[in-house]
Design a protein around this motif. Sequence first.
Motif, PDB file in Angstrom:
ATOM      1  N   ASN A  81      -5.717   1.063  -7.914  1.00 54.83           N
ATOM      2  CA  ASN A  81      -5.766   2.519  -7.749  1.00 54.83           C
ATOM      3  C   ASN A  81      -5.939   2.925  -6.297  1.00 54.83           C
ATOM      4  OD1 ASN A  81      -5.609   2.668 -10.520  1.00 54.83           O
ATOM      5  ND2 ASN A  81      -7.770   3.149 -10.830  1.00 54.83           N
ATOM      6  N   GLN A  82      -6.740   2.157  -5.570  1.00 56.61           N
ATOM      7  CA  GLN A  82      -6.996   2.465  -4.164  1.00 56.61           C
ATOM      8  C   GLN A  82      -5.733   2.240  -3.333  1.00 56.61           C
ATOM      9  OE1 GLN A  82     -10.366   0.411  -2.401  1.00 56.61           O
ATOM     10  NE2 GLN A  82      -9.418   0.456  -0.369  1.00 56.61           N
ATOM     11  N   LEU A  83      -5.010   1.164  -3.613  1.00 57.40           N
ATOM     12  CA  LEU A  83      -3.843   0.798  -2.825  1.00 57.40           C
ATOM     13  C   LEU A  83      -2.604   1.628  -3.159  1.00 57.40           C
ATOM     14  CD1 LEU A  83      -4.261  -3.088  -2.930  1.00 57.40           C
ATOM     15  CD2 LEU A  83      -4.375  -1.667  -0.876  1.00 57.40           C
ATOM     16  N   TYR A  84      -2.553   2.165  -4.383  1.00 58.86           N
ATOM     17  CA  TYR A  84      -1.340   2.854  -4.824  1.00 58.86           C
ATOM     18  C   TYR A  84      -1.619   4.279  -5.302  1.00 58.86           C
ATOM     19  CZ  TYR A  84       1.132  -1.573  -4.419  1.00 58.86           C
ATOM     20  OH  TYR A  84       1.697  -2.725  -3.917  1.00 58.86           O
ATOM     21  N   ASN A  85      -2.646   4.901  -4.761  1.00 57.39           N
ATOM     22  CA  ASN A  85      -3.015   6.253  -5.206  1.00 57.39           C
ATOM     23  C   ASN A  85      -1.899   7.275  -4.971  1.00 57.39           C
ATOM     24  OD1 ASN A  85      -3.521   5.996  -2.352  1.00 57.39           O
ATOM     25  ND2 ASN A  85      -4.714   7.874  -2.427  1.00 57.39           N
ATOM     26  N   ARG A 141       0.847  -1.187   0.000  1.00 61.61           N
ATOM     27  CA  ARG A 141       0.000   0.000   0.000  1.00 61.61           C
ATOM     28  C   ARG A 141       0.891   1.247   0.000  1.00 61.61           C
ATOM     29  NH1 ARG A 141      -5.890   0.548   2.369  1.00 61.61           N
ATOM     30  NH2 ARG A 141      -6.356   2.610   1.581  1.00 61.61           N
ATOM     31  N   ASN A 142       1.110   1.777  -1.185  1.00 66.74           N
ATOM     32  CA  ASN A 142       1.935   2.989  -1.329  1.00 66.74           C
ATOM     33  C   ASN A 142       3.300   2.835  -0.662  1.00 66.74           C
ATOM     34  OD1 ASN A 142       0.023   4.626  -2.806  1.00 66.74           O
ATOM     35  ND2 ASN A 142      -1.145   4.811  -0.901  1.00 66.74           N
ATOM     36  N   LEU A 143       3.980   1.733  -0.983  1.00 65.02           N
ATOM     37  CA  LEU A 143       5.276   1.420  -0.380  1.00 65.02           C
ATOM     38  C   LEU A 143       6.299   2.536  -0.566  1.00 65.02           C
ATOM     39  CD1 LEU A 143       7.494  -0.424   0.788  1.00 65.02           C
ATOM     40  CD2 LEU A 143       7.730  -1.429  -1.498  1.00 65.02           C
ATOM     41  N   GLN A 144       6.406   3.066  -1.790  1.00 63.83           N
ATOM     42  CA  GLN A 144       7.433   4.069  -2.062  1.00 63.83           C
ATOM     43  C   GLN A 144       7.161   5.363  -1.299  1.00 63.83           C
ATOM     44  OE1 GLN A 144       8.865   3.831  -6.382  1.00 63.83           O
ATOM     45  NE2 GLN A 144       6.859   2.842  -6.543  1.00 63.83           N
ATOM     46  N   GLY A 200       8.535   8.949   3.608  1.00 63.24           N
ATOM     47  CA  GLY A 200       8.022   9.766   4.703  1.00 63.24           C
ATOM     48  C   GLY A 200       6.611  10.275   4.546  1.00 63.24           C
ATOM     49  N   ILE A 201       5.897   9.836   3.513  1.00 64.00           N
ATOM     50  CA  ILE A 201       4.518  10.283   3.282  1.00 64.00           C
ATOM     51  C   ILE A 201       3.553   9.244   3.840  1.00 64.00           C
ATOM     52  CG2 ILE A 201       2.812  10.906   1.512  1.00 64.00           C
ATOM     53  CD1 ILE A 201       5.129  11.747  -0.282  1.00 64.00           C
ATOM     54  N   ASP A 202       2.452   9.675   4.412  1.00 68.91           N
ATOM     55  CA  ASP A 202       1.441   8.772   4.956  1.00 68.91           C
ATOM     56  C   ASP A 202       0.812   7.961   3.821  1.00 68.91           C
ATOM     57  OD1 ASP A 202      -0.652   7.482   6.195  1.00 68.91           O
ATOM     58  OD2 ASP A 202      -1.639   9.294   6.936  1.00 68.91           O
ATOM     59  N   PRO A 203       0.968   6.641   3.803  1.00 72.24           N
ATOM     60  CA  PRO A 203       0.433   5.827   2.714  1.00 72.24           C
ATOM     61  C   PRO A 203      -1.090   5.696   2.725  1.00 72.24           C
ATOM     62  CG  PRO A 203       1.407   4.419   4.382  1.00 72.24           C
ATOM     63  CD  PRO A 203       1.738   5.829   4.771  1.00 72.24           C
ATOM     64  N   MET A 204      -1.726   6.167   3.797  1.00 74.38           N
ATOM     65  CA  MET A 204      -3.185   6.079   3.883  1.00 74.38           C
ATOM     66  C   MET A 204      -3.874   7.346   3.385  1.00 74.38           C
ATOM     67  SD  MET A 204      -3.800   3.042   5.050  1.00 74.38           S
ATOM     68  CE  MET A 204      -5.542   3.163   5.518  1.00 74.38           C
ATOM     69  N   LEU A 205      -3.127   8.333   2.910  1.00 76.91           N
ATOM     70  CA  LEU A 205      -3.719   9.590   2.448  1.00 76.91           C
ATOM     71  C   LEU A 205      -4.653   9.378   1.262  1.00 76.91           C
ATOM     72  CD1 LEU A 205      -0.774  12.193   2.511  1.00 76.91           C
ATOM     73  CD2 LEU A 205      -2.789  12.134   4.001  1.00 76.91           C
ATOM     74  N   THR A 206      -5.781  10.097   1.274  1.00 80.15           N
ATOM     75  CA  THR A 206      -6.716  10.069   0.140  1.00 80.15           C
ATOM     76  C   THR A 206      -7.022  11.474  -0.364  1.00 80.15           C
ATOM     77  OG1 THR A 206      -8.605  10.037   1.668  1.00 80.15           O
ATOM     78  CG2 THR A 206      -7.791   7.900   0.865  1.00 80.15           C
ATOM     79  N   ASP A 207      -6.783  12.493   0.454  1.00 79.41           N
ATOM     80  CA  ASP A 207      -7.072  13.869   0.066  1.00 79.41           C
ATOM     81  C   ASP A 207      -6.045  14.341  -0.972  1.00 79.41           C
ATOM     82  OD1 ASP A 207      -6.445  16.993   0.651  1.00 79.41           O
ATOM     83  OD2 ASP A 207      -8.576  16.551   0.921  1.00 79.41           O
ATOM     84  N   ALA A 208      -6.525  14.766  -2.137  1.00 81.46           N
ATOM     85  CA  ALA A 208      -5.644  15.137  -3.253  1.00 81.46           C
ATOM     86  C   ALA A 208      -4.725  16.299  -2.898  1.00 81.46           C
ATOM     87  CB  ALA A 208      -6.478  15.489  -4.483  1.00 81.46           C
ATOM     88  N   ASN A 209      -5.235  17.289  -2.183  1.00 85.07           N
ATOM     89  CA  ASN A 209      -4.429  18.458  -1.826  1.00 85.07           C
ATOM     90  C   ASN A 209      -3.301  18.094  -0.863  1.00 85.07           C
ATOM     91  OD1 ASN A 209      -5.987  20.230  -3.397  1.00 85.07           O
ATOM     92  ND2 ASN A 209      -7.473  20.505  -1.734  1.00 85.07           N
ATOM     93  N   LYS A 210      -3.597  17.223   0.093  1.00 84.87           N
ATOM     94  CA  LYS A 210      -2.575  16.794   1.042  1.00 84.87           C
ATOM     95  C   LYS A 210      -1.501  15.957   0.344  1.00 84.87           C
ATOM     96  CE  LYS A 210      -5.425  16.881   5.225  1.00 84.87           C
ATOM     97  NZ  LYS A 210      -5.985  16.071   6.348  1.00 84.87           N
ATOM     98  N   ILE A 211      -1.933  15.115  -0.594  1.00 86.90           N
ATOM     99  CA  ILE A 211      -0.986  14.298  -1.351  1.00 86.90           C
ATOM    100  C   ILE A 211      -0.039  15.189  -2.144  1.00 86.90           C
ATOM    101  CG2 ILE A 211      -0.753  12.672  -3.268  1.00 86.90           C
ATOM    102  CD1 ILE A 211      -3.384  11.382  -2.319  1.00 86.90           C
ATOM    103  N   LEU A 220       3.070  10.280  -6.858  1.00 83.16           N
ATOM    104  CA  LEU A 220       4.498  10.474  -6.578  1.00 83.16           C
ATOM    105  C   LEU A 220       5.340  10.209  -7.831  1.00 83.16           C
ATOM    106  CD1 LEU A 220       6.674  10.642  -4.063  1.00 83.16           C
ATOM    107  CD2 LEU A 220       6.846   8.196  -4.492  1.00 83.16           C
ATOM    108  N   TYR A 221       5.060   9.096  -8.502  1.00 80.65           N
ATOM    109  CA  TYR A 221       5.829   8.744  -9.688  1.00 80.65           C
ATOM    110  C   TYR A 221       5.591   9.745 -10.815  1.00 80.65           C
ATOM    111  CZ  TYR A 221       7.925   6.055 -13.454  1.00 80.65           C
ATOM    112  OH  TYR A 221       8.713   5.675 -14.524  1.00 80.65           O
TER     113      TYR A 221
END
Length: 411
Positions: free
Chosen positions: A331-335, A249-252, A257-268, A340-341
């Motif tokens: 998409n849900q697991l690697y949003n 789940r968003n390993l990279q 240092g980024i929260d892998p559980m984030l869903t908010d586009a602005n925070k990402i 990032l990529y």
Amino acid sequence: MLLCFKSVASLWREINKMQKLDTFKTGFVFLIFLSLAFLYFFGEFLFYTPTIEPKIFSINDEQLDDSLKKSFQSVREPSSTAKGHVHEVAKGKKQCSKPVSKFVYVKIHKTGSTSMKNILWNFIAKNHWTKSKTAAFPAPYTGGYPGRFKCKFKLPTKASINLNHIRFDNEEMRNCFHPETRYITLIRKPLDTFRSAHNFFSSLAKMHPSCKGMPKASIERGETMNTTEFLSKAAVLLNPSVPFYFRFRNLQSHDLGIDPMLTDANKIESQIKKLDKNMDLVMILEHFSESLILLKDLLCMDWDVLDVTHMNARHYVRTTTMDTQEQNDFNQLYNVDIALYDHFNRTFWKRVDAYGRNRMARDLETLRKKRNKRSTWKITGNSSEVELDSRLEAEIENYMSKNSGSCVYPS
């Protein structure tokens, strides 16, 4: 440019003094001169071709839900119009004149990281810096991984180089490592990272279900699943309560240092931009040759240490298409990783432009020749563990456990 025009004017006056040339010959000579001047100033954009075209990794809009579409809006602009961060030389640090002995490599699972570590090992060994690197506890982790890096867990305390798995924390690292430390990492297309991890952790789940096989073992519970079945369960089960959940789940993003559980586009978007400002070089596996050239320039490396030995490479079936449900689960697991990529794939080419396309083309040719020749000099190494008192050992394991790193570690 002004000097160029002065030179042209001077040449034109000299041509006019030549009595033996008629008007036609004079114009022909002048035309040739202008053509050569044009090629000189614009040649680097005409003759450089990257090893792989800089395509942006993205997902079909029709397959995204509204929240994911919003998160991609900021990273889908064509590279020619994107307003990305343009890196200066080592983020304001002085250009190196000798090999750089202070750097932190954020090693991420299944991104070609072991091959990159092997190259950096060569660099360290050739310069006799083996005593300057961090030790691993428990191997191959450093600084309390998977928790964010803690300075009190850096062993030895005076270490100035890291090659182990470590979770990036800009503020803590700046206070712990030397001010001139360079921060680097290597990322990969999220879909390829997932497929590689799914294949890699399949064997580990059978050998080390309590630790190295997590969370694969937790999801499958003895079953054998294909990627579709695995993604379906992972999308439901994976959260911080599952040990090492972030491996799928968003390993990279997690390791950077980024929260892998984030869903908010602005925070990402905000977290990615913040990371961009704090990293000296984000290399891309799909453009590995260009990445090595930029790394060589950043750390003042010799050509011979760039000889590549691929490690932990495994063959597996690479499917090219996904059905709708599988795509949605991915998409849900690697949003966050997808965003990032996309960001760093775009800004990477700004870094290449700053380096110089013509210069890059020449260096790529040199790198190819070096690889074909295959240097006979080579030193490789592995992570070294360290002995520590039982109180600090317990503190590190407790910190790891609180950050989804709970499992039984072999002694």
